[in-house]
Structures are given as C-alpha cells and as structure tokens.
Design a protein around this motif. Structure first.
Motif, PDB file in Angstrom:
ATOM      1  N   LEU A  47     -11.704  38.538  -8.445  1.00 40.65           N
ATOM      2  CA  LEU A  47     -12.051  37.203  -7.944  1.00 40.65           C
ATOM      3  C   LEU A  47     -11.596  37.032  -6.497  1.00 40.65           C
ATOM      4  O   LEU A  47     -12.358  36.552  -5.649  1.00 40.65           O
ATOM      5  CB  LEU A  47     -11.410  36.144  -8.836  1.00 40.65           C
ATOM      6  N   LEU A  48     -10.355  37.431  -6.196  1.00 43.43           N
ATOM      7  CA  LEU A  48      -9.841  37.296  -4.833  1.00 43.43           C
ATOM      8  C   LEU A  48     -10.598  38.188  -3.864  1.00 43.43           C
ATOM      9  O   LEU A  48     -10.768  37.841  -2.686  1.00 43.43           O
ATOM     10  CB  LEU A  48      -8.349  37.650  -4.799  1.00 43.43           C
ATOM     11  N   ALA A  49     -11.086  39.341  -4.340  1.00 39.86           N
ATOM     12  CA  ALA A  49     -11.807  40.288  -3.486  1.00 39.86           C
ATOM     13  C   ALA A  49     -13.294  39.978  -3.405  1.00 39.86           C
ATOM     14  O   ALA A  49     -14.042  40.715  -2.764  1.00 39.86           O
ATOM     15  CB  ALA A  49     -11.612  41.707  -4.013  1.00 39.86           C
ATOM     16  N   LYS A  50     -13.737  38.896  -4.060  1.00 39.19           N
ATOM     17  CA  LYS A  50     -15.150  38.474  -4.056  1.00 39.19           C
ATOM     18  C   LYS A  50     -16.060  39.557  -4.637  1.00 39.19           C
ATOM     19  O   LYS A  50     -17.157  39.801  -4.149  1.00 39.19           O
ATOM     20  CB  LYS A  50     -15.623  38.111  -2.637  1.00 39.19           C
ATOM     21  N   GLY A  51     -15.558  40.248  -5.662  1.00 38.99           N
ATOM     22  CA  GLY A  51     -16.325  41.334  -6.265  1.00 38.99           C
ATOM     23  C   GLY A  51     -16.593  41.071  -7.732  1.00 38.99           C
ATOM     24  O   GLY A  51     -16.023  40.158  -8.342  1.00 38.99           O
ATOM     25  N   HIS A  52     -17.481  41.876  -8.302  1.00 44.09           N
ATOM     26  CA  HIS A  52     -17.841  41.759  -9.714  1.00 44.09           C
ATOM     27  C   HIS A  52     -17.031  42.761 -10.536  1.00 44.09           C
ATOM     28  O   HIS A  52     -16.555  43.778 -10.017  1.00 44.09           O
ATOM     29  CB  HIS A  52     -19.338  42.008  -9.905  1.00 44.09           C
ATOM     30  N   CYS A  53     -16.889  42.470 -11.822  1.00 43.27           N
ATOM     31  CA  CYS A  53     -16.026  43.289 -12.676  1.00 43.27           C
ATOM     32  C   CYS A  53     -16.771  43.652 -13.959  1.00 43.27           C
ATOM     33  O   CYS A  53     -17.443  42.802 -14.553  1.00 43.27           O
ATOM     34  CB  CYS A  53     -14.748  42.521 -13.001  1.00 43.27           C
ATOM     35  N   LEU A  54     -16.642  44.905 -14.369  1.00 41.90           N
ATOM     36  CA  LEU A  54     -17.250  45.406 -15.596  1.00 41.90           C
ATOM     37  C   LEU A  54     -16.138  45.781 -16.574  1.00 41.90           C
ATOM     38  O   LEU A  54     -15.270  46.593 -16.260  1.00 41.90           O
ATOM     39  CB  LEU A  54     -18.123  46.630 -15.299  1.00 41.90           C
TER      40      LEU A  54
END
Length: 354
Positions: A47-54
């Motif tokens: 969330l802090l890195a503005k990325g998506h997570c699988l």
C-alpha cells in the motif's frame, strides 16, 4: 462508502508519528488474523509503495479475511470480485448501456472503481478478463467506448490464487505477474496459532476498527516515496536484479541453466519502493540493505521464469532469490552526524510533494 474513523485522523508530521499510526493499523488487522505477520506487513508495504499484491495459498488460510480486515482498517471504498471462468471484461470494468430515455449510450462503470479491489481466485478468470486487468493495474485506468476513466486514489489490487487446483484454472501470464509489486506465499498456521484460531474464532470473532482514511494513506505514501536511498543501497538493488539476468557475472554459473528469464526493471523500481515502505513502517527515513533483503523474495521471485529442467527438478524461484541474496555482497553505509544531518535536510518530507 467507508465510515470515517471515530477520531479525526491527524496527518503525521514526522517518521516516528507515521510509524506509530502504521503500527496501530497493522495491530488492528492482527486482532482478527492469527499469525501471518509477514503477510499483513507486506500488505501494508504494498500500500505504501503504491503497488499491487498477489497472495497465494491453499484454501482456508485466511487470505480473503486478511484483505477484508486490511481494507476495513485502511478505510476507503472496497469491492470483492469473485473471479470465475465465465466472467467477461465488462463484468469488472464496466460497459456502455443504451438508455431509452436519452436515446444514447451511457457508461456504467464496473466494480473495480474503488480504492481496494479484492480479486478473489484471480487465476480462475479467462484471458480476456486478465487482459482487461492489465491496463487497470499498470495504468490505473480503464478505457470504455473510446474514453479513459481513471481509478480513484489511492488504488490497489490485492489478488488471491489457489496453487493446488487445476480444474478451471488459467495460470497468470508472465506479463500480468510482473504487474504485481509482490507475490506473498501464505503458509499453514503453526500449532500454537491453530489453537489460538480455534479459541478466537469459535466464539464471537473479533472485528477490526478503522485507523486510517484515504487522505492519511495518500500522505503516508508521499512520506514513503521521500525516504532516502543511499547510492550504495541503490547499486546493491541493481546488482541483485542484474544477477538474475547474468548469474555468471556474479560467480553463480550454475544458475545459468536454471533461470530462463531474469527480473525486469520493474523489479528494480519495486525493490526501491517496497524497501522505502518497510523503512517507514520501522520508523526510519532512510533505507538499509536489510530492508531490501526483507522484501526481495516477495518482489523478485514471481518475476523469474525458470527453465524447463529447473521446473522438472522442482526448483523454487524463492530458493534462487535466496542464493542470489547470499552471493551478492550487501553494502555497509557508514554515517557520521554531519552527513546524517545534511541528508535529512536535503530529503526532508514536504507535504504535498509528489
């Protein structure tokens, strides 16, 4: 719409305050989720890195519950989409609908136009739906009827997939796996954690409370993007990625036949962004090599494509990343007070700075 926190959230002015509020958010998720500290922490890093997570794990290890609890704690709009083989792209991104009253087509936006999208069992969706997800995840926008509709801010896709099923499953293509900042393996709970799950969930299950809101999340993302990265740490990140493409150059000739395709430049950017997020969670305004090492497996492993022989030998990409971490030497930045003060002044957080 989400319910605002009971007390007005005050934007943290420094790294210590940011670490405190992030710690409160993580502890709220862990009120519901027993164990799985690594998964919960990496969700916050993404969330802090503005990325998506699988998230990948067998059924029943609380992947969906963790994401639901996380969305409750963070605030913002949330949507859960159950991916099935009969889905079509318009089911998730929206479509044009003819209106008899206006005698024209109107745009009906899909359920993905929220702050947090839970894509449950994403590997059950067919290729057309996966291609629709590519634009959404990479560009954070959707094109419908020749017009572009941006996703709200903040925006994150958290997807789950089941690694054990083969019926009705479409493996994610390499291009889409690369769009995920992280892929986190969710293991079975340990014995004592299983007992705590039984004790906690067999009566009235606990509920998480909202700690953050969208404005606070955007502010924390801005603080994370301004965390200082020393040149030695940046070079270390580049060497880690280059080692997946040319292992011979880093005294690992045995990996030449194991790795078919190494990490893309997205891995380099992802390592920096994720390490910055972890540093902020730990209350630091600078990145250490240990931050990079802590996120490397989740950022790099799913981007490595193994050769046929390696797959036949059941070699795990995580083991490959661990070998690279062991072989590529980490730097040891040395700070004196004057250098530290100068770097803090140069890289101090400025509210509103992109």
């Amino acid at each position: 719409m989400s319910t605002p926190p009971t007390e007005t959230a005050k934007l943290p002015a420094n790294v210590a305050d940011a670490a405190q509020v992030l710690g409160q958010a993580i502890s709220q998720v862990q009120r519901v989720i027993v164990g799985q500290e690594h998964m919960v922490q990496q969700l916050m890093v993404a969330l802090l890195a503005k990325g998506h997570c699988l998230l990948e794990g067998v059924p029943g290890v609380a992947k969906t519950l963790a994401v639901r609890s996380f969305a409750t704690v963070v605030g913002g709009d949330f949507a859960r989409i159950q991916f099935t083989p009969d889905l079509v792209p318009s089911d998730i991104v929206g479509t044009r609908i003819y209106s008899a009253n206006s005698e024209s087509f109107e745009i009906e936006l899909g359920p993905v136009f929220v702050n947090f999208v839970l894509a449950d069992e994403i590997n059950r969706a067919p290729a057309k739906v996966q291609s629709a997800m590519l634009e959404l995840m990479a560009e954070k926008q959707v094109s419908i009827g020749g017009k572009t509709y941006p996703a709200p801010k903040p925006f994150i896709v958290i997807a789950t997939q089941n690694p054990v099923e083969s019926e009705g499953v479409y493996p994610l293509p390499e291009a889409q796996r690369d769009r995920f900042l992280m892929k986190v393996d969710v293991p079975y709970p340990r014995g004592n954690e299983e007992l705590e799950i039984l004790r906690r969930m067999s009566v009235r299950p606990p509920e998480a409370e909202q700690v953050l809101d969208t404005d606070l999340v955007l502010h924390l993302q801005d603080m994370a993007s301004n965390v200082f990265v020393h040149n030695l740490v940046a070079e270390y990140i580049v060497r880690l990625v280059l080692a997946t493409r040319a292992p011979k150059d880093f005294d690992m000739p045995d990996l030449d036949n194991v790795i078919q395709i190494g990490c893309s430049p997205r891995a380099t950017l992802g390592l920096v962004a994720a390490a910055r997020g972890l540093a902020l969670i730990n209350g630091r305004d600078y990145v250490l090599p240990t931050d990079v090492q802590a996120v490397a497996k989740d950022v790099m492993a799913h981007r490595i494509v193994l050769g046929f022989d390696a797959i036949a030998d059941n070699i795990n990409p995580i083991d490959v990343v661990e070998r690279i971490l062991a072989m590529v030497p980490a730097p040891t930045p040395v700070w004196n007070q004057e250098q530290r003060r100068a770097s803090h002044e140069q890289h101090a957080h400025q509210p509103g700075r992109a």
